[in-house]
Design an enzyme around this catalytic site. Structure first.
Site, PDB file in Angstrom:
ATOM      1  N   PHE A 125       0.799  -1.226   0.000  1.00 48.64           N
ATOM      2  CA  PHE A 125       0.000   0.000   0.000  1.00 48.64           C
ATOM      3  C   PHE A 125       0.832   1.277   0.000  1.00 48.64           C
ATOM      4  CE2 PHE A 125       0.294   1.422   4.384  1.00 48.64           C
ATOM      5  CZ  PHE A 125      -0.380   2.637   4.434  1.00 48.64           C
ATOM      6  N   LYS A 126       2.135   1.188   0.311  1.00 50.98           N
ATOM      7  CA  LYS A 126       2.974   2.386   0.306  1.00 50.98           C
ATOM      8  C   LYS A 126       2.956   3.097  -1.058  1.00 50.98           C
ATOM      9  CE  LYS A 126       4.513   1.631   4.552  1.00 50.98           C
ATOM     10  NZ  LYS A 126       3.637   0.520   4.967  1.00 50.98           N
ATOM     11  N   ASP A 127       2.717   2.323  -2.131  1.00 56.09           N
ATOM     12  CA  ASP A 127       2.655   2.935  -3.468  1.00 56.09           C
ATOM     13  C   ASP A 127       1.509   3.942  -3.621  1.00 56.09           C
ATOM     14  OD1 ASP A 127       4.814   1.474  -4.622  1.00 56.09           O
ATOM     15  OD2 ASP A 127       3.495  -0.220  -5.073  1.00 56.09           O
ATOM     16  N   LEU A 129       3.228   7.004  -2.228  1.00 53.06           N
ATOM     17  CA  LEU A 129       4.561   7.371  -2.729  1.00 53.06           C
ATOM     18  C   LEU A 129       4.592   7.548  -4.251  1.00 53.06           C
ATOM     19  CD1 LEU A 129       6.822   5.383  -0.275  1.00 53.06           C
ATOM     20  CD2 LEU A 129       6.774   7.859  -0.590  1.00 53.06           C
TER      21      LEU A 129
END
Ligand SMILES: *Cc1c(COP(=O)(O)O)cnc(C)c1O
Length: 413
Positions: free
Chosen positions: A38-40, A43
């Site tokens: 989920f960091k995408d 980011l």
């Protein structure tokens, strides 16, 4: 030109699919970006915006990241070959999964530097903080006209993007005909540093009809205790390594931002000082009530999580161990007949050994074996961008002791 913020996602027109897995139960899949976690969601757009600003203002940035697994690959991917930006990423050698490590050490862009260190994640993070306090390091940055930024969720630029998918997921339920506009829902969030949940909190402040934000934790259940009792207590706690490692956190940094909005700046400073100096704080009865009027929480052991993975797999849905922690909190918190959105934060490919173990009871020696096991059981393929990692050349070979990190980063910039 239009900013193409979600180009790296499976479907840039619908980067976050929302799927139904139960009568009033839906999963918002936040992992369809390039690094499969989920960091995408934050980011990827953050990278487009920051490098756009840097070019427009003729500024240069060094992005530093210490990662336990998901933030590093996402930060490297978003800034790959971006003008005016360099990334130095520290990871603990042996402290990440095979897939996470390969996502970092096969990066070959000239503006990216990956540094493995002998030590654990805390050592990597402490080394990063040491660097930020080093005079020689900061002087060099000034000489090179380089500004410093961070890739973790202390950076507010990330949080802003993390409220978008809460709004999107709700509207998706409306579009799919499950709810009427205005109907309340539960948001069930697998939480570590509380950035995802904080995005939900801001979405609620902006008018999203939310019954409760449900905070799911693993055995590091300091947030469950806070929301049940009003006490945040680190005195008797040691970090426990679990099969949802992205949630292995005891000092959950974005909680401070919720306290600030609920109780004001002065009270927040008092509580944070108590946590720093005495390792605990206690909310008043009224404060606890204010907290509980919006938040509910529960935690899930590794064994309970694996049972959920197996149960839902048998019903046709494959989920990762972080997502699985939500199912227990969903059962204990969602007591009204309302729809619930569970946030799924990683694809099965990123934490395959735990999932394969949940499904078969056996233990695979390496990620690649576990990936093959799951692909066979689920009658699916290992996605190309994961499978190809195992045959890509390893280009980032720097592995150093903590004392030598500064030298490596200075040589890089
Ligand atoms: C980062 C991460 C989390 C925790 O999110 P926070 O915003 O820190 O609460 C949960 N699951 C996965 C897979 C993650 O990468």
């Amino acid at each position: 030109a239009a900013l193409s913020t979600y180009d790296g996602f499976d479907d840039p027109e619908n980067p976050v699919p929302v799927v139904q897995i139960g009568e009033r139960l839906h999963v918002s899949e936040l992992y369809h970006g390039p690094t499969r976690a989920f960091k995408d969601t934050a980011l990827q757009p953050f990278g487009v915006v920051l490098s756009g600003l840097a070019q427009a203002r003729d500024e240069h940035y060094l992005i530093m990241a210490a990662t336990s697994g998901d933030t590093g690959p996402a930060a490297l991917d978003t800034f790959r070959n971006k003008p005016n930006i360099k990334v130095a990423c520290l990871y603990p050698d042996g402290g990440t999964s095979d897939v996470q490590r390969l996502q970092m050490v096969t990066e070959d862009a000239a503006n990216l530097k990956v540094i493995g260190i002998h030590g654990n994640f805390d050592d990597a993070q402490a080394a990063l903080k040491g660097l930020l306090g080093s005079e020689r390091f900061c002087t060099t940055l000034v000489e090179k006209h380089t500004q410093l930024s961070a890739a973790n969720s202390v950076n507010f630029g990330r949080i802003i993007f993390q409220l978008i998918y809460h709004l999107h997921s709700y509207l998706e339920l409306v579009r799919q005909g499950h709810i009427e506009l205005g109907e309340k829902v539960y948001l069930v969030v697998p939480s570590g540093n509380f950035g995802n949940a904080l995005g939900g909190y801001y979405a609620w402040r902006m008018g999203l009809p939310v019954e409760k934000i449900v905070i799911a934790s693993n055995a590091n259940n300091v947030l469950t205790d806070l929301i049940h009792t009003g006490v945040y207590d680190l005195r008797q706690r040691k970090l426990i390594g679990t099969s949802s490692p992205a949630m292995d956190i005891l000092k959950s940094s974005n909680v401070e931002r919720v306290l600030f909005h609920l109780f004001g700046a002065e009270r927040t400073r008092e509580l944070m000082r108590e946590l720093d100096e005495e390792q605990h704080y206690q909310l008043s009865g009224d404060e606890l009530q204010a907290m509980q009027s919006l938040f509910c929480a529960d935690f899930c052991s590794d064994d309970e999580g694996k049972a959920y993975i197996k149960e839902y797999f048998e019903q046709g849905y494959l989920m990762d161990p972080h997502t699985a922690t939500c199912m227990k909190a969903h059962a204990s918190c969602c007591d009204q007949p309302l729809h619930a959105i569970v946030y799924s934060t990683a694809e099965w490919t990123k934490f395959s050994p735990t999932i394969a173990n949940a499904l078969t009871g056996e233990r695979d020696a390496h990620d690649i074996d576990a990936l093959k096991t799951i692909a066979r059981l689920a009658n699916t393929e290992i996605p190309a961008r994961i499978g190809e990692l195992f045959s890509k050349p390893i280009t980032q070979t720097t592995l150093v002791d903590k004392e030598d990190i500064e030298k490596e980063v200075l040589a890089f910039i």
